[in-house]
Design an enzyme around this catalytic site. Structure first.
Site: not given
Length: 287
Positions: A58, A80, A123, A170, A190, A193, A233
């Site tokens: 990534e 993704w 990104y 994020c 910002r 998770d 979560y």
């Protein structure tokens, strides 16, 4: 990594239950910071096995400015998949393909990948082409020429283009800092998770710090992770408690090959040594 365990404990102790965009439900706090000295080892979680292959691929995808799923699909990186697949299911070309079938089409059909595999200006696009400006190349050049600059910043937050992104960034801004021939990096995130995303973010930006340090002939020193909305979560609470029951082990060592150009890095240039994690803990990503 005690820093990460303390982070999870902070959310559980200080957090409030809130609704969220995915309708999953979260326990959330605002404002948190962790610091990782890379001289003490590579900050890859040991309290659960983390898929380093996905993190490296990534990051290379970001560095090359790529925004199409095909490179990740070719390398069996799944992190993704959910967002472009969800968009595909809403298109006129959707014919009840499963996620697995969709990814195989992206991997094997170039025209399909071009039409249904692109994630928009996420990104990599912003790092390498922010309205025509190559932020990453320029910040590396500036580190070499003017290491005391306070403007060694790369931003992925491009407001006019947010609507075109599969997911707004994020981890949206990072800044380099040089002192005594040592390079540090601070990330502002910002939205975090805590269970699934943050372990990847810590390792990814620590690796980016190491890569830029190599290119600039500096010593990688400290990764500082600053977080806005830090959340767990509701469907990850059991997994978090299991992870907190495990005592962190000694951090592994990351060895990377030297390159003068950051674009020259390939997956085989990275070697992780002495990684001894607890078993993987699975969790479902909220989309």
């Amino acid at each position: 990594m005690k820093q990460y365990q303390d982070f999870l404990k902070h959310i559980l102790k200080e957090g409030s239950d809130k609704p969220d965009r995915t309708n999953t439900g979260i326990t959330s706090t605002f404002g948190y910071q962790m610091r990782f000295n890379l001289n003490q080892g590579f900050p890859l979680l040991t309290t659960k096995k983390v898929h380093l292959k996905s993190i490296i691929h990534e990051l290379l995808w970001f560095v090359r400015g790529d925004t199409n799923l095909k490179y990740l699909a070719d390398n069996k990186v799944r992190i993704w998949n959910e967002w472009p697949y969800k968009k595909f299911t809403q298109s006129e070309d959707y014919n009840n393909e499963t996620m697995k079938e969709y990814v195989e089409l992206v991997r094997t059909d170039e025209a399909f990948a071009k039409k249904h595999g692109d994630l928009g200006p996420v990104y990599g696009k912003q790092w390498r082409d922010f309205s025509g400006y190559d932020q990453l190349a320029n910040v590396i050049s500036e580190i070499k020429k003017n290491p005391n600059s306070r403007r060694l910043i790369v931003s992925a937050w491009n407001p006019p283009q947010l609507k075109d992104m599969a997911l707004p960034p994020c981890h949206l801004l990072f800044q380099f800092y040089v002192k005594d021939n040592k390079l540090s990096l601070q990330l502002y995130q910002r939205s975090a998770d805590a269970f699934l995303g943050v372990p990847f973010n810590i390792a990814s930006y620590s690796l980016l710090l190491m890569m830029v340090a190599e290119v600039c002939h500096l010593e990688p020193y400290e990764f500082v992770h600053t977080i806005g909305d830090a959340h767990i979560y509701s469907n990850h609470l059991e997994q978090v408690n299991l992870q907190l029951s495990r005592e962190p082990r000694k951090l592994p060592i990351m060895k990377i090959k030297h390159h003068d150009n950051i674009e020259d890095y390939v997956y085989e240039d990275f070697e992780l040594v002495d990684y001894n994690p607890y078993p993987l803990i699975k969790g479902k990503v909220a989309v």
